[in-house]
Design an enzyme around this catalytic site. Sequence first.
Site, PDB file in Angstrom:
ATOM      1  N   PHE A 112     -15.277  15.505 -35.347  1.00 41.79           N
ATOM      2  CA  PHE A 112     -15.446  15.733 -33.914  1.00 41.79           C
ATOM      3  C   PHE A 112     -16.893  16.079 -33.532  1.00 41.79           C
ATOM      4  O   PHE A 112     -17.174  16.398 -32.382  1.00 41.79           O
ATOM      5  CB  PHE A 112     -14.493  16.828 -33.417  1.00 41.79           C
ATOM      6  CG  PHE A 112     -14.632  18.152 -34.135  1.00 41.79           C
ATOM      7  CD1 PHE A 112     -15.611  19.067 -33.769  1.00 41.79           C
ATOM      8  CD2 PHE A 112     -13.774  18.485 -35.174  1.00 41.79           C
ATOM      9  CE1 PHE A 112     -15.749  20.284 -34.428  1.00 41.79           C
ATOM     10  CE2 PHE A 112     -13.900  19.708 -35.837  1.00 41.79           C
ATOM     11  CZ  PHE A 112     -14.890  20.604 -35.465  1.00 41.79           C
ATOM     12  N   ASN A 128     -12.952  24.257 -24.351  1.00 43.78           N
ATOM     13  CA  ASN A 128     -12.402  25.613 -24.441  1.00 43.78           C
ATOM     14  C   ASN A 128     -13.287  26.681 -23.792  1.00 43.78           C
ATOM     15  O   ASN A 128     -13.305  27.835 -24.190  1.00 43.78           O
ATOM     16  CB  ASN A 128     -12.041  25.953 -25.893  1.00 43.78           C
ATOM     17  CG  ASN A 128     -13.215  25.838 -26.827  1.00 43.78           C
ATOM     18  OD1 ASN A 128     -14.340  25.591 -26.401  1.00 43.78           O
ATOM     19  ND2 ASN A 128     -12.975  26.041 -28.108  1.00 43.78           N
ATOM     20  N   LYS A 164     -19.437  27.057 -21.423  1.00 44.24           N
ATOM     21  CA  LYS A 164     -19.623  25.633 -21.724  1.00 44.24           C
ATOM     22  C   LYS A 164     -19.563  24.800 -20.430  1.00 44.24           C
ATOM     23  O   LYS A 164     -19.160  25.316 -19.364  1.00 44.24           O
ATOM     24  CB  LYS A 164     -18.547  25.196 -22.721  1.00 44.24           C
ATOM     25  CG  LYS A 164     -18.682  25.872 -24.099  1.00 44.24           C
ATOM     26  CD  LYS A 164     -17.653  25.316 -25.080  1.00 44.24           C
ATOM     27  CE  LYS A 164     -17.775  25.966 -26.443  1.00 44.24           C
ATOM     28  NZ  LYS A 164     -16.822  25.388 -27.434  1.00 44.24           N
ATOM     29  N   GLU A 205     -28.525  31.994 -33.228  1.00 46.68           N
ATOM     30  CA  GLU A 205     -28.273  31.361 -31.929  1.00 46.68           C
ATOM     31  C   GLU A 205     -29.117  31.995 -30.815  1.00 46.68           C
ATOM     32  O   GLU A 205     -29.605  31.298 -29.931  1.00 46.68           O
ATOM     33  CB  GLU A 205     -26.774  31.427 -31.613  1.00 46.68           C
ATOM     34  CG  GLU A 205     -25.975  30.541 -32.568  1.00 46.68           C
ATOM     35  CD  GLU A 205     -24.470  30.769 -32.523  1.00 46.68           C
ATOM     36  OE1 GLU A 205     -23.992  31.594 -31.719  1.00 46.68           O
ATOM     37  OE2 GLU A 205     -23.758  30.112 -33.324  1.00 46.68           O
ATOM     38  N   HIS A 228     -18.380  29.702 -25.624  1.00 49.70           N
ATOM     39  CA  HIS A 228     -18.821  29.834 -27.023  1.00 49.70           C
ATOM     40  C   HIS A 228     -19.271  31.265 -27.256  1.00 49.70           C
ATOM     41  O   HIS A 228     -19.884  31.878 -26.378  1.00 49.70           O
ATOM     42  CB  HIS A 228     -20.005  28.911 -27.325  1.00 49.70           C
ATOM     43  CG  HIS A 228     -20.710  29.281 -28.593  1.00 49.70           C
ATOM     44  ND1 HIS A 228     -20.255  28.894 -29.821  1.00 49.70           N
ATOM     45  CD2 HIS A 228     -21.794  30.071 -28.822  1.00 49.70           C
ATOM     46  CE1 HIS A 228     -21.044  29.412 -30.770  1.00 49.70           C
ATOM     47  NE2 HIS A 228     -21.979  30.134 -30.177  1.00 49.70           N
ATOM     48  N   TYR A 276     -24.814  23.348 -33.412  1.00 52.51           N
ATOM     49  CA  TYR A 276     -23.532  23.043 -34.053  1.00 52.51           C
ATOM     50  C   TYR A 276     -23.714  22.433 -35.453  1.00 52.51           C
ATOM     51  O   TYR A 276     -22.811  21.749 -35.943  1.00 52.51           O
ATOM     52  CB  TYR A 276     -22.715  22.109 -33.162  1.00 52.51           C
ATOM     53  CG  TYR A 276     -21.981  22.820 -32.036  1.00 52.51           C
ATOM     54  CD1 TYR A 276     -21.160  23.923 -32.301  1.00 52.51           C
ATOM     55  CD2 TYR A 276     -22.077  22.373 -30.718  1.00 52.51           C
ATOM     56  CE1 TYR A 276     -20.487  24.572 -31.278  1.00 52.51           C
ATOM     57  CE2 TYR A 276     -21.389  23.023 -29.687  1.00 52.51           C
ATOM     58  CZ  TYR A 276     -20.596  24.118 -29.985  1.00 52.51           C
ATOM     59  OH  TYR A 276     -19.909  24.767 -28.972  1.00 52.51           O
ATOM     60  N   THR A 310      -9.800  29.590 -30.977  1.00 55.80           N
ATOM     61  CA  THR A 310     -10.519  28.336 -30.688  1.00 55.80           C
ATOM     62  C   THR A 310      -9.648  27.359 -29.915  1.00 55.80           C
ATOM     63  O   THR A 310     -10.097  26.733 -28.955  1.00 55.80           O
ATOM     64  CB  THR A 310     -10.987  27.690 -32.006  1.00 55.80           C
ATOM     65  OG1 THR A 310     -11.751  28.644 -32.742  1.00 55.80           O
ATOM     66  CG2 THR A 310     -11.827  26.457 -31.756  1.00 55.80           C
TER      67      THR A 310
HETATM   68  P1  RTP Z   1     -17.437  28.058 -30.671  1.00 53.05           P
HETATM   69  O1  RTP Z   1     -18.308  27.843 -31.888  1.00 53.05           O
HETATM   70  O2  RTP Z   1     -17.620  26.987 -29.624  1.00 53.05           O
HETATM   71  O3  RTP Z   1     -17.573  29.443 -30.127  1.00 53.05           O
HETATM   72  O4  RTP Z   1     -15.918  27.945 -31.088  1.00 53.05           O
HETATM   73  P2  RTP Z   1     -15.218  28.552 -32.363  1.00 53.05           P
HETATM   74  O5  RTP Z   1     -16.194  29.341 -33.178  1.00 53.05           O
HETATM   75  O6  RTP Z   1     -13.999  29.257 -31.885  1.00 53.05           O
HETATM   76  O7  RTP Z   1     -14.787  27.239 -33.138  1.00 53.05           O
HETATM   77  P3  RTP Z   1     -15.617  26.383 -34.208  1.00 53.05           P
HETATM   78  O8  RTP Z   1     -14.753  26.197 -35.397  1.00 53.05           O
HETATM   79  O9  RTP Z   1     -17.001  26.920 -34.392  1.00 53.05           O
HETATM   80  O10 RTP Z   1     -15.712  24.975 -33.479  1.00 53.05           O
HETATM   81  C1  RTP Z   1     -16.722  24.714 -32.540  1.00 53.05           C
HETATM   82  C2  RTP Z   1     -16.134  23.956 -31.378  1.00 53.05           C
HETATM   83  O11 RTP Z   1     -15.790  22.659 -31.804  1.00 53.05           O
HETATM   84  C3  RTP Z   1     -14.712  22.193 -31.022  1.00 53.05           C
HETATM   85  N1  RTP Z   1     -13.660  21.745 -31.909  1.00 53.05           N
HETATM   86  N2  RTP Z   1     -13.023  20.622 -31.723  1.00 53.05           N
HETATM   87  N3  RTP Z   1     -11.339  18.389 -32.025  1.00 53.05           N
HETATM   88  C4  RTP Z   1     -11.203  19.423 -32.844  1.00 53.05           C
HETATM   89  O12 RTP Z   1     -10.349  19.483 -33.695  1.00 53.05           O
HETATM   90  C5  RTP Z   1     -12.121  20.526 -32.691  1.00 53.05           C
HETATM   91  N4  RTP Z   1     -12.198  21.596 -33.468  1.00 53.05           N
HETATM   92  C6  RTP Z   1     -13.179  22.378 -32.958  1.00 53.05           C
HETATM   93  C7  RTP Z   1     -14.235  23.333 -30.155  1.00 53.05           C
HETATM   94  O13 RTP Z   1     -14.709  23.154 -28.837  1.00 53.05           O
HETATM   95  C8  RTP Z   1     -14.866  24.546 -30.800  1.00 53.05           C
HETATM   96  O14 RTP Z   1     -15.084  25.547 -29.857  1.00 53.05           O
HETATM   97 MG    MG Z   2     -18.086  28.599 -33.799  1.00 49.98          MG
END
Ligand code: RTP
Ligand code: MG
Length: 148
Positions: free
Chosen positions: A57, A112, A9, A126, A115, A49, A91
């Site tokens: 968010f 973080n 990222k 993707e 991705h 996304y 996450t």
């Molecule tokens: P990613 O898709 O980026 O690989 O991350 P992930 O699967 O571990 O998490 P996901 O639930 O898909 O969330 C996507 C990204 O959204 C941001 N996020 N912000 N502010 C918040 O509470 C919040 N929750 C999620 C994070 O950057 C997360 O990686």
């Molecule tokens: Mg994700």
Amino acid sequence: MEKTFIMVKPDGVQRNLIGDIVSRFEKKGFKLAGGKLMSIPNALAEEHYGEHKERPFFGELVDFITSGPVFAMVWEGENVIATARQMMGATKPAEALPGTIRGDYGITVGKNVIHGSDSPESAEREINLFFDKEELVDYDKNDASWLY
Ligand code: RTP
Ligand code: MG
């Protein structure tokens, strides 16, 4: 062979973590099938996304992922989708274990570092969103007659 979409990222690119992250996947033994530095257009970020559209968010997420270049990759290997998620860590970096990418380099959930696709369906979706077919390279790694 299974493939997954991995992306350093904007925070990871700014912090010079591309090399370290590529190195972790190489050393693990996975095979790089494609990679490029790119700026994500707004429409691509919103599509990527899409599952988070209704989340509070979402705007922040799209703003952040389009705020600077990312390093997009496709990695290949047995169980690479689930294993990459293990290597990334939870996450929320505060919950990510030391030794994982987010555990070692992240502090806040919004930044973080990395991705990775979370299922075979999202990996296929993707990869197709970010890469044209001809950008993925199919090659062998076992013809090592010229390696000493
Ligand atoms: P990613 O898709 O980026 O690989 O991350 P992930 O699967 O571990 O998490 P996901 O639930 O898909 O969330 C996507 C990204 O959204 C941001 N996020 N912000 N502010 C918040 O509470 C919040 N929750 C999620 C994070 O950057 C997360 O990686
Ligand atoms: Mg994700």
